[in-house]
Structures are given as C-alpha cells and as structure tokens.
Design a protein around this motif. Structure first.
Motif, short mmCIF file in Angstrom:
data_model
loop_
_atom_site.label_atom_id
_atom_site.label_comp_id
_atom_site.label_asym_id
_atom_site.label_seq_id
_atom_site.Cartn_x
_atom_site.Cartn_y
_atom_site.Cartn_z
N THR A 32 0.84 -1.13 0.07
CA THR A 32 0.00 -0.03 -0.13
C THR A 32 0.87 1.14 0.03
N CYS A 33 0.57 2.02 -0.92
CA CYS A 33 1.39 3.47 -0.88
C CYS A 33 0.16 4.53 -0.42
N GLY A 34 0.64 5.21 0.51
CA GLY A 34 0.12 6.24 1.15
C GLY A 34 0.38 7.57 0.87
N VAL A 35 -0.38 8.58 0.14
CA VAL A 35 0.26 9.76 0.03
C VAL A 35 -0.73 10.97 0.66
N GLN A 36 -0.06 11.81 1.43
CA GLN A 36 -0.75 12.99 1.98
C GLN A 36 -0.20 14.27 1.59
N ASN A 37 -1.10 15.35 1.26
CA ASN A 37 -0.77 16.81 1.49
C ASN A 37 -1.60 17.43 2.63
N PRO A 38 -1.38 18.64 2.76
CA PRO A 38 -1.89 19.29 3.67
C PRO A 38 -3.50 19.15 3.96
N VAL A 39 -4.37 18.86 2.85
CA VAL A 39 -5.70 18.93 2.79
C VAL A 39 -6.47 17.61 2.89
N SER A 40 -5.56 16.48 2.09
CA SER A 40 -6.11 15.35 1.59
C SER A 40 -5.14 14.24 1.94
N THR A 41 -5.71 12.99 1.83
CA THR A 41 -4.89 11.64 1.83
C THR A 41 -5.49 10.76 1.08
N MET A 42 -4.86 10.08 0.42
CA MET A 42 -5.16 8.87 -0.62
C MET A 42 -4.33 7.82 -0.66
N ASN A 43 -4.87 6.52 -0.66
CA ASN A 43 -4.15 5.38 -0.62
C ASN A 43 -4.09 4.66 -2.03
N VAL A 44 -3.44 3.62 -2.47
CA VAL A 44 -3.45 2.89 -3.64
C VAL A 44 -2.90 1.53 -3.11
N THR A 45 -3.37 0.38 -3.50
CA THR A 45 -2.76 -1.05 -3.28
C THR A 45 -2.58 -1.75 -4.64
N VAL A 46 -1.38 -2.37 -4.05
CA VAL A 46 -0.78 -3.19 -5.24
C VAL A 46 -0.81 -4.49 -4.85
N THR A 47 -1.50 -5.36 -5.61
CA THR A 47 -1.70 -6.76 -5.22
C THR A 47 -0.59 -7.61 -5.79
N THR A 48 -0.22 -7.44 -6.94
CA THR A 48 0.78 -8.24 -7.73
C THR A 48 1.68 -7.48 -8.17
N PRO A 49 2.70 -6.88 -7.39
CA PRO A 49 3.70 -5.91 -7.83
C PRO A 49 4.60 -6.32 -8.82
N MET A 50 4.83 -7.57 -9.14
CA MET A 50 5.75 -8.06 -10.17
C MET A 50 5.03 -7.85 -11.79
N VAL A 51 3.67 -7.84 -11.74
CA VAL A 51 3.09 -7.55 -12.92
C VAL A 51 3.52 -6.48 -13.48
N LEU A 52 3.58 -5.25 -12.65
CA LEU A 52 4.22 -3.96 -13.12
C LEU A 52 5.52 -4.05 -13.73
N CYS A 53 6.28 -4.97 -13.52
CA CYS A 53 7.61 -5.19 -14.12
C CYS A 53 7.77 -6.67 -14.78
N PRO A 54 7.34 -6.36 -16.00
CA PRO A 54 7.22 -7.70 -16.63
C PRO A 54 8.62 -8.55 -16.65
N GLY A 55 9.62 -7.77 -16.82
CA GLY A 55 11.06 -8.26 -16.78
C GLY A 55 11.27 -9.13 -15.64
N ALA A 56 10.98 -8.52 -14.55
CA ALA A 56 11.15 -9.27 -13.11
C ALA A 56 10.46 -10.36 -13.03
N ASN A 57 9.03 -10.46 -13.70
CA ASN A 57 8.29 -11.67 -13.65
C ASN A 57 9.02 -12.78 -14.40
N SER A 58 9.57 -12.44 -15.73
CA SER A 58 10.03 -13.50 -16.41
C SER A 58 11.25 -14.03 -15.94
N GLY A 59 11.99 -12.95 -15.16
CA GLY A 59 13.32 -13.53 -14.58
C GLY A 59 12.89 -14.83 -13.51
N SER A 60 11.80 -14.45 -12.89
CA SER A 60 11.39 -15.71 -11.95
C SER A 60 11.29 -17.10 -12.43
N TRP A 61 10.35 -16.76 -13.91
CA TRP A 61 10.07 -18.08 -14.65
C TRP A 61 11.63 -18.56 -15.11
#
Length: 240
Positions: A183-212
């Motif tokens: 989970t990445c959390g971001v905050q500025n003086p007036v608001s807060t927002m979060n985003v979750t990454v359930t499969t981080p290796m999908v964002l980096c295909p090279g890393a995924n292929s390296g594991s295979w």
C-alpha cells in the motif's frame, strides 16, 4: 461615499499607519472551499483589513457595522462578521494565497493563507529493474500528476509494517515471493489517498520473466538428475 465620511476615513487611515508589532497565524485552505480569519482584539472602533498592502475593507464598529469596500473584486467572495473582527473568503482560488492583516486600535494581526488542491489521482509504476543469476529486484514509484498540490509525503506499507518513506520502494524477490499486498499512502495538507498493489511483479514484466527463468533452470536440473538416476538403474539391470 458620503461627504461626512471623507474626513473620518482620512483620520482612520492615518491611525492605521501607526501600528504595533503583529502576531502571525498560519491558515490552510482547500481550493473551492472557504476560510475565516479571526481577530481577538476587543478594543477599537474600526478595523482595517488588507491583502498584502492592498486594502480590502474598512469596518466601522456601529450597529449594524458600516463597511467601506475599496475595490469591487472583494465584494463578491469576501464577507465580514463578528462586527468586523472576522473576515471570510469563499470559493477559494489559488491566487487567494498570501498575507492578510487586520489592524484594530493600532494592533495588527496577520494571517498567512496557503491554498491547496485535494489529491485526485495516484499511480504506481515500475521505475527500474535488475535481473541477474535468475533473481530480480525492481523499484516501484508512487506519484501524483499535479505538482501544485503542496508539500506531499509518501509511505509504503505491507499490512501495518512501514517499509519505506518516500515515493520509491525497492522490492526484492524475497518480498515479492510473499505475495503480500503493498500500500502506498500519499498525503498533502488537505487530503489523503491510498493505492494498493496486489501483484507488484506484474508492473515489471522483466522481473516476472526472471522468476520464470529461475524456476525453469531449477526444473531442468531436477529433470536431468532424475534422468541420470534412471540411466544408472537401467544400465545395472542390463548388466552394463
């Protein structure tokens, strides 16, 4: 303006120029929202409100208070209350940020207004990756598209564990193998927002292929070992 008020206003402006040291209050506003500046000075018969060196309004403490606006642009979104000891701004704009002041009986109070946008979008991307010997590590970047959101703080968490502070997170294979939600959390003086990454290796295909690749190498070694054992027993059975 009535002729009666001209000499009185001149006198009040002269008094306004001789002020004592001021106190400063930091005020944070949201774009499109509203803020109110409060003076706690109970003395005096008139209040001078300014934006920087530009006069906004003079309020004479009558019942009801008498207002003398200096410029038309302040009449639509600016309003006074508490008999002139409070000034409100509605429908805040970015250009409203700056220094405001009120002078009552020679005592000045100043207010520094900062206006920020609410966070509206958050993205996670693969910034860099490094694969060697069948193992991969990669970096994730958490970012917002608008640079005018003010001071922004970032944090990366896995469950309740803080992994890193800042927009970048280095993910090694031992962490990605756990299949934990990041989970990445971001905050500025007036608001807060979060985003979750359930499969981080999908964002980096090279890393995924390296594991295979690593899995394929391990599987190949195991198959070769089984084949060798089979050949040994086969040869023995044939008397070789």
């Amino acid at each position: 303006m009535d002729v009666f008020w001209i000499p009185l206003l001149a006198t009040l402006m002269l008094l306004h120029q001789t002020t004592s040291a001021s106190d400063n209050t930091e005020v944070i506003g949201v774009l499109g929202g509203s803020v109110t500046f409060h003076s706690h000075n109970p003395d005096g018969n008139v209040a001078f409100w300014n934006f920087g060196n530009e006069p906004i309004v003079t309020v004479v403490f009558e019942d009801p208070p008498r207002l003398i606006f200096f410029k038309d642009k302040f009449q639509t979104r600016f309003a006074v209350s508490e008999r002139g000891r409070a000034l409100s701004i509605s429908q805040l704009r970015m250009e409203d940020a700056g220094s405001y002041s009120v002078t009552i009986n020679g005592k000045r109070s100043t207010f520094t207004l900062q206006v920020f946008r609410r966070l509206a979008e958050l993205t996670v991307t693969c910034e860099a990756q490094n694969c060697s010997d069948g193992r991969c590590s990669f970096s994730l970047r958490c970012s917002v598209p608008d640079a005018s959101l003010g001071n922004i703080s970032y944090s990366w968490r896995m469950r309740d564990q803080l992994l890193a502070e800042g927009p970048m997170l280095l993910v090694n294979e031992s962490l990605s193998d756990k299949q934990e939600i990041l989970t990445c959390g971001v905050q500025n003086p007036v608001s807060t927002m979060n985003v979750t990454v359930t499969t981080p290796m999908v964002l980096c295909p090279g890393a995924n292929s390296g594991s295979w690749i690593r899995i394929g190498v391990v599987a190949g070694v195991e198959i070769a070992l089984l084949l060798s054992i089979y050949l040994v027993f086969y040869c023995k059975s044939k008397g070789h």
